[in-house]
Every structure is written in C-alpha cells, then in structure tokens.
Design an enzyme around this catalytic site. Structure first.
Site, short mmCIF file in Angstrom:
data_model
loop_
_atom_site.label_atom_id
_atom_site.label_comp_id
_atom_site.label_asym_id
_atom_site.label_seq_id
_atom_site.Cartn_x
_atom_site.Cartn_y
_atom_site.Cartn_z
N TYR A 155 0.81 -1.29 0.05
CA TYR A 155 0.00 -0.03 0.06
C TYR A 155 0.82 1.29 0.01
O TYR A 155 0.52 2.36 -0.06
CB TYR A 155 -0.94 0.10 1.23
CG TYR A 155 -2.25 -0.86 1.10
CD1 TYR A 155 -2.08 -2.39 1.22
CD2 TYR A 155 -3.67 -0.29 0.75
CE1 TYR A 155 -3.18 -3.08 0.98
CE2 TYR A 155 -4.26 -1.03 0.87
CZ TYR A 155 -4.50 -2.54 0.85
OH TYR A 155 -5.52 -3.29 0.66
N LYS A 206 3.69 -14.91 3.87
CA LYS A 206 4.05 -15.67 2.93
C LYS A 206 5.46 -15.86 2.56
O LYS A 206 6.02 -15.75 1.57
CB LYS A 206 3.32 -15.13 1.54
CG LYS A 206 3.18 -16.09 0.33
CD LYS A 206 2.45 -17.31 0.65
CE LYS A 206 2.79 -18.32 -0.58
NZ LYS A 206 1.97 -19.62 -0.46
N ASP A 239 -1.79 -18.63 2.85
CA ASP A 239 -3.10 -19.46 2.02
C ASP A 239 -3.61 -20.60 3.16
O ASP A 239 -4.75 -20.80 3.00
CB ASP A 239 -2.09 -20.10 0.83
CG ASP A 239 -0.72 -20.52 1.16
OD1 ASP A 239 -0.16 -20.52 2.29
OD2 ASP A 239 -0.10 -20.92 0.27
N ASP A 263 -6.27 -6.91 4.51
CA ASP A 263 -7.36 -6.61 3.74
C ASP A 263 -8.29 -7.83 3.32
O ASP A 263 -9.47 -7.70 3.48
CB ASP A 263 -7.02 -5.60 2.78
CG ASP A 263 -8.02 -5.31 1.74
OD1 ASP A 263 -9.05 -4.62 2.50
OD2 ASP A 263 -8.03 -5.47 0.51
N ASP A 267 -12.19 -9.43 4.98
CA ASP A 267 -13.38 -9.54 4.00
C ASP A 267 -13.82 -11.13 4.10
O ASP A 267 -14.97 -11.48 4.35
CB ASP A 267 -13.00 -9.20 2.44
CG ASP A 267 -13.55 -7.82 2.27
OD1 ASP A 267 -13.36 -6.98 3.14
OD2 ASP A 267 -13.97 -7.57 1.24
C1 IPM Z 1 -10.44 -1.30 3.42
C2 IPM Z 1 -10.53 -1.24 1.51
C3 IPM Z 1 -9.27 -0.17 1.35
C4 IPM Z 1 -8.09 -1.03 1.58
C5 IPM Z 1 -9.44 0.11 -0.03
C6 IPM Z 1 -10.63 1.16 -0.31
C7 IPM Z 1 -8.13 0.95 -0.50
O1 IPM Z 1 -10.61 -2.23 1.05
O2 IPM Z 1 -10.54 -0.43 4.02
O3 IPM Z 1 -10.64 -2.77 3.45
O4 IPM Z 1 -7.71 -1.88 0.96
O5 IPM Z 1 -7.36 -0.89 2.66
MN MN Z 2 -10.85 -4.22 2.25
#
Ligand code: IPM
Ligand code: MN
Ligand code: NAD
Length: 379
Positions: A155, A206, A239, A263, A267
């Site tokens: 990032y 990794k 993984d 990140d 999710d």
């Molecule tokens: C999050 C989002 C951000 C990230 C994006 C919008 C850059 O996915 O906050 O999880 O990857 O950090």
């Molecule tokens: Mn995200």
C-alpha cells in the site's frame, strides 16, 4: 462480550472521560453517508441525552465534493483533525465517477499514513448463530481479532509504470516492509492478546515465496514471541490461514499480518460474521493512543445499494462502539454490541442479515434499545 477493542493497558492514562472529545465525521461516498447518518444519530444520543462531552464536526469530503471543486483532503483539514480531534468516524470512499480513486486515496491514506495509524484492528465476531455460513458452526466459534499492518507493505504506493500503453509496458508496486513497521504491529497484537485475555496469536505471512520481505516478518515474529511466553503463538502461511479459518475459525484469537493480507483476510472474516454489513474496524497508533484514531466499517461504498435505504447500518453502529471504547467509554461498546445482537435475534435488521427493515428503521430500533438501556427516553 466478543468485539471488545480498547487497548486498556495503554489507554488508562488517556481516557479521562470528563474531558471534551472532538470527533470528525465523514460520510464519504455511496452508502457511506447513509450508514454514517445513522451512526451520528447514535452519537447525538450520547452527547445530547447521556451527557457525554462530545463535539461532533461533520466534514463534506468525498466524490461529490471532489467532482464539484476538485477538493480531496485539504492539508488544513488534515492538520486540524490531527490537532483537535480524538477520533474520526468515516463511512466509505469510492465512486464509479472517479475511476482512479484520487479523492479516496487522498482521504483514506491521508489519515492512515498521515497520522501513522499503524494498527488496523478488525474484530471478526459473529453476533448470531444464523449468520455463520459454516455447517455445524455457531456464533461462539467466530470470535477473533485481526491486527492488520496499516502504514506500509504494498500500500505504500512506491513503484511506477514504464512505457505505459505500449506492448512493452511495465508496472511495478513495491512491497515495503521495515523493521520498525513489522515489529510494532506484531508487538501491538501481542500486547492486545495479553491485555484482553486472548491466549492464542497467529502470525500469517508468505515467507516461503516472499523470501526477503517475509523472512523479516518471520524473524521479527520469532524474536517478539519469545517475550510473550504467556501467549501461545504460531506462524502459518497466509494461504493455509484462509483454509484454517474456514475449517475451524474457533482456533483463532488474534491474527497479525501485513497490510494486503489483512485486507483480504478480513473480508473473508466478514463472510463468517454475516457479511460486510456487520464488520467494524479501528485504525490506531497503538503505542500512543492520545493520537487521533480513525474508525470505519470494513465495507466500502457499495454503489449498487446506495440511495435505496437497504444498506446494513450495524457495522457503523458497532464502529461507534469501538470509537467510544477508545475515547474512554468501554461499557458503551458492550452496550451497543448487545443491542445489535438483540436486533438480530428479533429480526429487527436489514435483508442482508435476514430481516425486513430498511437502513433507517434498523438503526433506529437499535438506538431505541441503547436509549432504553441508558434509562433515556426514546429517540
Ligand atoms: C478497506 C478497503 C481499502 C483497503 C481500499 C478502499 C483501499 O478495502 O479498508 O478494507 O484496501 O484498505
Ligand atoms: Mn478491504
Ligand atoms: P463493498 O464493501 O462496497 O461491497 C462488497 C459487497 O458487500 C457487495 O456485495 C455489497 O453489496 C456488500 N455490502 C457492503 N456493505 C454493505 C452493507 N453495509 N450492507 C449490506 N451489504 C453490504 O466493496 P466493493 O464493491 O469491492 O467496492 C465498492 C467501492 O468501495 C470501491 O470503490 C472500493 O474501492 C471502495 N471501498 C472503500 C472502502 C473504504 O472506504 N474503507 C472499503 C472497501 C471498498
């Protein structure tokens, strides 16, 4: 209580519940303003009815503003937030009308990087059995916290494009890992585990493929873990981590990993919580909690849901809980989480989590329970 966040040992000196706390509020794009409107109404109750010394500062930033006059994240706003605010509450950023995400990167990274908020703390907590999509698993099995490194890695934005648009083009994003950056996030995760009675910590990298960058992670992890013999710690490749999380999420208490993997893994975690509408997060400078901290639902701007009163507001309400805990009111995080759980149990929620209510009605129902539990009149 599942999602408790406050870095208590670090925050004790900072909390000072009677001191006025200024909170900047940025709705952002898509469903951001809709869910943050509901979150702000919850903060209004705390300020106006419960008497918490909060100053709320709403900021008009996001795609609309950018498209109107080119504003992304003005330096004077960035500095004023840093000087004056205890916290920022952010909805989401990202709008199809701004394909290069110029404003989103400026605002989001302007705070995460600009304020050096190196710990992105993302509780993965299921609040109702029916929200857990794994056969045979219940809510109690999904209760861990991810510490995502938040200031470097892929990032960092280092790299570039060469011969763009030609058959010979080259695109590079460098993965930046510093000794300081790696050590402080691993240490923050261990400190959190120790102060929150979380017994098991997993570091995921990794290092079998990323032999330079992640050898550093593994080496630093082995050094730091030796100082926390009270915490059962292990290393797994990322993984395999994804496999284990789905096979048996109950084996995890605290997971620490780099920016990109954090990140993705959160999710994945959100899928075990009932979706992104349920996942809250905090961005803090864990070794100096007096610095301004950023609180946001994990989800994005979900453009297809925007303007329809269907987005789930609970991630944002739970995020308010994390914010209040951080500024000195940990019992309010517990209260909000309890009221959201009650809403889920009684079906007073949006369609994504099995209810029939719209964004506003679901949030109002939770706010009424919060107000009742504080012995206040209805909202
Ligand atoms: C999050 C989002 C951000 C990230 C994006 C919008 C850059 O996915 O906050 O999880 O990857 O950090
Ligand atoms: Mn995200
Ligand atoms: P998203 O999180 O917006 O949506 C992913 C999925 O989750 C979609 O199916 C969406 O409908 C669902 N969802 C998200 N929030 C929900 C809610 N509150 N209630 C019910 N369902 C919900 O991710 P995306 O579609 O990949 O990205 C959309 C935009 O948001 C992009 O511009 C992306 O860059 C941005 N984004 C911003 C942030 C942030 O500001 N922190 C985080 C993630 C994505």
């Amino acid at each position: 209580m599942a999602g408790v966040f406050l870095l208590r040992a670090l925050n004790d000196g900072f909390a000072m519940p009677n001191k006025r706390k200024k909170i900047a509020i940025i709705g952002g794009d898509g469903i951001g303003p809709e869910v943050i409107r509901e979150a702000k109404l919850l903060l209004d109750i705390y300020r106006d009815k419960a008497g918490l010394p909060l100053d709320l500062w709403e900021l008009d930033l996001g795609a609309d503003k950018f498209l109107r006059d080119g504003t992304t994240f003005p330096k004077e706003i960035q500095v004023a937030i840093q000087r004056e605010c205890s916290a920022v509450l952010l909805g989401a950023l990202g709008d199809p009308r701004v394909p290069n995400l110029e404003h989103a990167a400026a605002i989001l990274f302007g705070m995460r990087f600009g304020y050096d908020l190196y710990s992105n703390i993302r509780p993965v907590t299921a609040l109702a059995d029916r929200l857990v999509p794994l056969t045979g698993r219940k809510a109690k099995d999904v209760n861990f916290v991810v510490f995502r490194e938040n200031t470097e890695g892929i990032y960092a934005g280092m790299g570039g494009q060469f011969k763009r648009g030609t058959p010979d083009e080259v695109a590079i994003n460098e993965d930046i890992n510093t000794r300081k950056g790696v050590e402080r996030i691993i240490r923050a995760a261990f400190e959190y585990a120790r102060t929150h009675n979380r017994k098991r910590l997993t570091m995921a990298d990794k290092s079998n493929a990323m032999r330079h960058a992640h050898e550093l992670w593994l080496r630093v992890f082995n050094e730091v873990r030796a100082q926390y013999p009270d915490i059962e710690s292990r290393h797994v490749y990322v993984d395999a981590l994804c496999l284990y999380i789905i096979q048996d999420p109950s084996q995890f208490d605290v997971i620490v990993t780099n920016n990109l993997f954090g990140d993705i893994v959160t999710d994945l975690g959100a899928a075990l919580q009932g979706g992104l509408g349920m996942a809250a997060s905090a961005n803090v400078h864990a070794s100096d909690p007096t610095r301004v901290a950023l609180f946001e639902p994990v989800h994005g701007s979900a453009p297809p849901l925007a303007g329809k009163d269907i987005a789930n507001p609970f991630a944002s309400l739970l995020t308010v809980g994390m914010l209040l805990a951080h500024i000195g009111y940990p019992e309010e995080e517990t209260r909000i989480e309890r009221c959201v759980t009650q809403a889920l149990d009684e079906g007073m929620c949006t369609v994504d989590v099995g209810g029939k209510l719209g964004t506003r009605a679901a949030a109002a129902w939770v706010r009424d329970r919060v107000a009742e539990s504080l012995n206040l009149t209805k909202t």
